[in-house]
Write a protein that holds these residues in place. Structure first.
Motif, mmCIF file in Angstrom:
data_model
loop_
_atom_site.group_PDB
_atom_site.id
_atom_site.type_symbol
_atom_site.label_atom_id
_atom_site.label_comp_id
_atom_site.label_asym_id
_atom_site.label_seq_id
_atom_site.Cartn_x
_atom_site.Cartn_y
_atom_site.Cartn_z
ATOM 1 N N HIS A 1 2.285 -33.183 -38.177
ATOM 2 C CA HIS A 1 3.180 -34.014 -37.369
ATOM 3 C C HIS A 1 4.418 -33.233 -36.921
ATOM 4 O O HIS A 1 5.458 -33.823 -36.643
ATOM 5 N N ILE A 2 4.282 -31.915 -36.865
ATOM 6 C CA ILE A 2 5.362 -31.055 -36.376
ATOM 7 C C ILE A 2 4.804 -30.201 -35.235
ATOM 8 O O ILE A 2 3.751 -29.578 -35.379
ATOM 9 N N SER A 3 5.498 -30.182 -34.115
ATOM 10 C CA SER A 3 5.056 -29.377 -32.976
ATOM 11 C C SER A 3 4.961 -27.903 -33.355
ATOM 12 O O SER A 3 5.875 -27.357 -33.983
ATOM 13 N N PRO A 4 3.878 -27.231 -32.988
ATOM 14 C CA PRO A 4 3.777 -25.784 -33.266
ATOM 15 C C PRO A 4 4.885 -24.989 -32.588
ATOM 16 O O PRO A 4 5.222 -23.890 -33.030
ATOM 17 N N TYR A 5 5.471 -25.561 -31.523
ATOM 18 C CA TYR A 5 6.539 -24.846 -30.820
ATOM 19 C C TYR A 5 7.767 -24.637 -31.705
ATOM 20 O O TYR A 5 8.433 -23.604 -31.602
ATOM 21 N N ILE A 6 8.089 -25.600 -32.587
ATOM 22 C CA ILE A 6 9.270 -25.434 -33.432
ATOM 23 C C ILE A 6 8.995 -24.430 -34.547
ATOM 24 O O ILE A 6 9.885 -23.694 -34.970
ATOM 25 N N TYR A 7 7.747 -24.358 -35.015
ATOM 26 C CA TYR A 7 7.381 -23.289 -35.959
ATOM 27 C C TYR A 7 7.643 -21.928 -35.318
ATOM 28 O O TYR A 7 8.248 -21.040 -35.915
ATOM 29 N N ALA B 1 10.893 -16.927 -34.013
ATOM 30 C CA ALA B 1 11.439 -16.089 -32.940
ATOM 31 C C ALA B 1 12.944 -15.930 -33.087
ATOM 32 O O ALA B 1 13.494 -14.853 -32.843
ATOM 33 N N ALA B 2 13.622 -16.992 -33.505
ATOM 34 C CA ALA B 2 15.082 -16.972 -33.578
ATOM 35 C C ALA B 2 15.613 -16.371 -34.863
ATOM 36 O O ALA B 2 16.616 -15.658 -34.855
ATOM 37 N N GLU B 3 14.929 -16.634 -35.986
ATOM 38 C CA GLU B 3 15.498 -16.349 -37.293
ATOM 39 C C GLU B 3 14.849 -15.183 -38.034
ATOM 40 O O GLU B 3 15.508 -14.508 -38.811
ATOM 41 N N ASP B 4 13.528 -14.987 -37.820
ATOM 42 C CA ASP B 4 12.832 -14.079 -38.748
ATOM 43 C C ASP B 4 11.482 -13.661 -38.170
ATOM 44 O O ASP B 4 10.438 -14.162 -38.574
ATOM 45 N N GLN B 5 11.504 -12.710 -37.240
ATOM 46 C CA GLN B 5 10.266 -12.344 -36.547
ATOM 47 C C GLN B 5 9.283 -11.576 -37.424
ATOM 48 O O GLN B 5 8.117 -11.449 -37.073
ATOM 49 N N ASN B 6 9.737 -11.082 -38.557
ATOM 50 C CA ASN B 6 8.827 -10.414 -39.487
ATOM 51 C C ASN B 6 8.318 -11.363 -40.578
ATOM 52 O O ASN B 6 7.698 -10.916 -41.548
ATOM 53 N N PHE B 7 8.582 -12.655 -40.412
ATOM 54 C CA PHE B 7 8.238 -13.643 -41.439
ATOM 55 C C PHE B 7 6.789 -13.560 -41.923
ATOM 56 O O PHE B 7 6.543 -13.609 -43.134
ATOM 57 N N PRO B 8 5.793 -13.432 -41.039
ATOM 58 C CA PRO B 8 4.413 -13.405 -41.534
ATOM 59 C C PRO B 8 4.080 -12.188 -42.398
ATOM 60 O O PRO B 8 3.101 -12.204 -43.138
ATOM 61 N N HIS B 9 4.900 -11.132 -42.301
ATOM 62 C CA HIS B 9 4.521 -9.857 -42.909
ATOM 63 C C HIS B 9 5.335 -9.458 -44.137
ATOM 64 O O HIS B 9 4.906 -8.596 -44.905
ATOM 65 N N GLN C 1 11.537 -14.671 -26.349
ATOM 66 C CA GLN C 1 10.928 -14.101 -27.543
ATOM 67 C C GLN C 1 9.642 -14.834 -27.920
ATOM 68 O O GLN C 1 8.672 -14.210 -28.369
ATOM 69 N N MET C 2 9.627 -16.146 -27.737
ATOM 70 C CA MET C 2 8.422 -16.934 -28.029
ATOM 71 C C MET C 2 7.265 -16.492 -27.143
ATOM 72 O O MET C 2 6.124 -16.371 -27.599
ATOM 73 N N HIS C 3 7.561 -16.239 -25.874
ATOM 74 C CA HIS C 3 6.530 -15.763 -24.948
ATOM 75 C C HIS C 3 6.079 -14.351 -25.338
ATOM 76 O O HIS C 3 4.870 -14.053 -25.326
ATOM 77 N N LEU C 4 7.035 -13.487 -25.683
ATOM 78 C CA LEU C 4 6.694 -12.109 -26.048
ATOM 79 C C LEU C 4 5.852 -12.045 -27.319
ATOM 80 O O LEU C 4 4.995 -11.170 -27.464
ATOM 81 N N LEU C 5 6.102 -12.967 -28.241
ATOM 82 C CA LEU C 5 5.306 -13.004 -29.467
ATOM 83 C C LEU C 5 3.874 -13.453 -29.216
ATOM 84 O O LEU C 5 2.986 -13.197 -30.032
ATOM 85 N N GLY C 6 3.656 -14.155 -28.098
ATOM 86 C CA GLY C 6 2.309 -14.599 -27.765
ATOM 87 C C GLY C 6 2.135 -16.098 -27.729
ATOM 88 O O GLY C 6 1.001 -16.589 -27.673
ATOM 89 N N GLY C 7 3.258 -16.836 -27.762
ATOM 90 C CA GLY C 7 3.160 -18.292 -27.718
ATOM 91 C C GLY C 7 2.481 -18.846 -28.964
ATOM 92 O O GLY C 7 2.524 -18.248 -30.041
ATOM 93 N N LYS C 8 1.832 -19.990 -28.799
ATOM 94 C CA LYS C 8 1.198 -20.646 -29.951
ATOM 95 C C LYS C 8 0.090 -19.805 -30.563
ATOM 96 O O LYS C 8 -0.247 -19.975 -31.733
ATOM 97 N N ASN C 9 -0.488 -18.898 -29.784
ATOM 98 C CA ASN C 9 -1.529 -18.013 -30.324
ATOM 99 C C ASN C 9 -1.000 -17.139 -31.456
ATOM 100 O O ASN C 9 -1.752 -16.718 -32.332
ATOM 101 N N TYR C 10 0.306 -16.860 -31.431
ATOM 102 C CA TYR C 10 0.936 -16.059 -32.486
ATOM 103 C C TYR C 10 0.721 -16.712 -33.845
ATOM 104 O O TYR C 10 0.471 -16.024 -34.846
ATOM 105 N N LEU C 11 0.839 -18.034 -33.898
ATOM 106 C CA LEU C 11 0.665 -18.757 -35.158
ATOM 107 C C LEU C 11 -0.768 -18.631 -35.666
ATOM 108 O O LEU C 11 -1.008 -18.474 -36.866
#
Length: 240
Positions: free
Chosen positions: A67-73, A78-86, A222-232
């Motif tokens: 119940h949370i939009s993937p866009y806010i994830y 993108a804003a706080e921690d672009q290395n978060f997954p790694h 930054q969201m676009h550069l990361l690849g949008g929702k496909n990044y998730l």
């Protein structure tokens, strides 16, 4: 005198061990159940009462990842921690960059806290800068990273982070600022929410300053550069 000191030391060890057990149990418990409130929410509420502000209510409405939009994830990453997954709780490159920046620029201090560190601080610790809080955060973050999935960390973070005065959690923020549930947030709205996170008491979602709007535009890019929702999906943040 020695007897008093030994007794104090004995009770200090017992209290410390008890707090450690309670905390570990809460980490395990919150892996599966909603976090009802955070330490920062309690801190804000108590501060309001002390200042005789009885109209202030610290409240968050829990919503799960469905119940949370993937866009806010994507926006908060993108804003706080672009290395978060790694990373495993600490972004060493960001720490090094912040250290070099702060050495040469004393007026604008830059932090390097990851989403994981911010989650630990918000759920269990307190706001503000102190070596004690930072030390506890440093010890607690890897434990949480070990026991929780990345998706769980993000979901808890989005449910307890402060988006404005008394506005905690993405569901509360989406309803208050956009009159819609968190699941319906657009890419632009998600970026605007993420844009105020460095200081939600100084920056406003409702009346964004030129700085906030510039930051929103940067986050969208930054969201676009990361690849949008496909990044998730690529980083398996929504499939764990």
């Amino acid at each position: 005198m020695r007897t008093i000191v030994s007794r104090l030391w004995h009770w200090l060890k017992k209290i410390t061990f008890s707090l450690l057990v309670v905390w570990i149990c809460s980490v395990i418990l919150f892996k599966y159940i909603p976090v009802p409130f955070s330490a920062v929410m309690i801190e804000r509420q108590v501060s309001a009462w002390i200042n005789l502000n009885f109209s202030y209510v610290s409240h968050s409405e829990w919503v799960d990842e469905n119940h949370i939009s993937p866009y806010i994830y994507l926006a908060v990453i993108a804003a706080e921690d672009q290395n978060f997954p790694h990373h495993w709780g600490f972004d060493l490159d960001a720490i090094e960059r912040a250290y070099k920046h702060n050495l040469s620029n004393k007026q604008t201090i830059r932090g390097a806290s990851t989403i994981s560190q911010q989650t630990v601080k918000n759920v269990w610790l307190w706001d503000g800068r102190s070596w004690l809080r930072k030390g506890l955060e440093t010890v607690m973050t890897p434990v949480m990273e070990l026991l929780w999935s990345k998706k769980r960390i993000l979901t808890v973070y989005l449910n307890i982070v402060e988006f404005g005065d008394g506005v905690f959690g993405v569901e509360e923020a989406a309803n208050k600022f956009f009159n819609k549930p968190a699941s319906k947030l657009s890419m632009s709205e998600a970026a605007l929410l993420a844009a105020v996170l460095p200081n939600p008491h100084r920056y406003s979602v409702k009346n964004p300053s030129s700085y906030v709007l510039k930051r929103q535009a940067w986050i969208l890019n930054q969201m676009h550069l990361l690849g949008g929702k496909n990044y998730l999906k690529i980083n398996q943040l929504m499939n764990e």
